[in-house]
Write an enzyme that holds these catalytic residues in place. Sequence first.
Site, PDB file in Angstrom:
ATOM      1  N   TRP A   1       0.829  -1.219   0.000  1.00  0.00           N
ATOM      2  CA  TRP A   1       0.000   0.000   0.000  1.00  0.00           C
ATOM      3  C   TRP A   1       0.860   1.264   0.000  1.00  0.00           C
ATOM      4  O   TRP A   1       0.338   2.349  -0.237  1.00  0.00           O
ATOM      5  CB  TRP A   1      -0.921   0.013   1.222  1.00  0.00           C
TER       6      TRP A   1
ATOM      7  N   GLU B   1      12.159   2.338  -3.327  1.00  0.00           N
ATOM      8  CA  GLU B   1      11.879   3.681  -2.795  1.00  0.00           C
ATOM      9  C   GLU B   1      12.670   3.930  -1.512  1.00  0.00           C
ATOM     10  O   GLU B   1      13.114   5.047  -1.256  1.00  0.00           O
ATOM     11  CB  GLU B   1      10.365   3.835  -2.575  1.00  0.00           C
TER      12      GLU B   1
ATOM     13  N   GLU C   1      12.166  -6.344  -8.685  1.00  0.00           N
ATOM     14  CA  GLU C   1      11.364  -5.204  -9.131  1.00  0.00           C
ATOM     15  C   GLU C   1      12.227  -4.247  -9.944  1.00  0.00           C
ATOM     16  O   GLU C   1      12.974  -3.444  -9.354  1.00  0.00           O
ATOM     17  CB  GLU C   1      10.807  -4.448  -7.923  1.00  0.00           C
TER      18      GLU C   1
ATOM     19  N   GLY D   1       5.425   1.710 -10.715  1.00  0.00           N
ATOM     20  CA  GLY D   1       4.550   2.880 -10.727  1.00  0.00           C
ATOM     21  C   GLY D   1       4.568   3.641 -12.031  1.00  0.00           C
ATOM     22  O   GLY D   1       4.079   4.768 -12.110  1.00  0.00           O
TER      23      GLY D   1
ATOM     24  N   GLY E   1       1.987  -2.685  -6.200  1.00  0.00           N
ATOM     25  CA  GLY E   1       1.730  -1.373  -5.619  1.00  0.00           C
ATOM     26  C   GLY E   1       0.354  -0.861  -6.022  1.00  0.00           C
ATOM     27  O   GLY E   1      -0.666  -1.199  -5.413  1.00  0.00           O
ATOM     28  N   GLY E   2       0.322  -0.048  -7.067  1.00  0.00           N
ATOM     29  CA  GLY E   2      -0.902   0.649  -7.477  1.00  0.00           C
ATOM     30  C   GLY E   2      -2.135  -0.243  -7.558  1.00  0.00           C
ATOM     31  O   GLY E   2      -3.201   0.104  -7.023  1.00  0.00           O
TER      32      GLY E   2
END
Length: 253
Positions: free
Chosen positions: A10, A99, A169, A175, A236-237
Site C-alpha cells: 500500500w 523507494e 522489481e 509505478g 503497488g498501485g
Amino acid sequence: MRQQIAAANWKMNLTLQQGEQLLNEIIAKPHSLSAHQSAVFAVPFPYLPMAQAKLAGKTNVFVAAQNCSNKKSGAYTGEVSVEILQSVGIQYVVLGHSERREYFLESNQFLAEKLDICLASGMKPIFCCGEPLEIREAGTQNEFVAKQLAESLYHLSAEQLQQVVIAYEPIWAIGTGKTASSAQAQEIHAFIRAALAAKYGAAVADTISILYGGSVKAANAVELFSQPDVDGGLVGGASLIADEFVAIINALK
Ligand code: PEP
C-alpha cells in the site's frame, strides 16, 4: 510446489478508514488460496493491528510491515523494531524496496543488517532487488542484481535464506505503467535462481519464492505468473483497487 504469493504494497496511501474499506471489499470478493498460495498485505505501520484483526482466521493470508529498523531496540526515535512488529503479531516485512533505497539511502550492507535481525527473530523478509533504467539500457541488469544479492544475502546460511522471499522489481517498471515483458521477467528470475543455486545448491534455490514487481495488474498477472520462475507478485498501485488485487490473487498458479 514453491509458495506462490500475491503481496500488496500500500506504500504511504489510504487513510485508516479507506484501508478498512478496501480490506472489506477484498474479503467480500470470491477468491481462494490453496495450500501453496498466500496473500500478503503490507500496510502502513498504524494500520497493522486493524489489518491483523480484519484478516484474522483467514488461511494463508498475512499482514506485513513495509520496513523495520536495523537496530534491535533503544534510542532510535521514529524507528520500528522487529520485536515491536512481532509484539503485534506481524510475521512478514518488506525490506529494500527501491523507494527506500532511493529516498532513504538504504544500501545493500544496511539491508544485510536488517535481514540478520529479522532472521534471528523468525521474521520473514520480502527482500526487494532490481535495476534502474540506465542499467537495463546498458544491458548489465544481471550483474547489478547479482551484486545486490551477494552483498545483502550471501552471508546467510541456507536455512536462513529459505526464510527469505525475493521480489525482483525493475525500478523502471515501478509505478510507471511499464511492465517487464513476461519473457524479460522469466529471464532475470531464472538468472536469480541460478545465482542462488551456484551459491547454495539447486535444491535450496528451488524452494525460494521469487516475486515480480513493477506495474503488475489484473490484465498482465496471469501471463507473468505463468512463467516457471515467477512465483507471484509484489503489487503497488493495483493493490489499492479491490477488483484488481483479487484478480491478481486469483492469477497465482
Ligand atoms: C511496488 O510498490 O513494489 C510496485 C511494484 O508498485 P507498482 O505495482 O505500482 O508498480
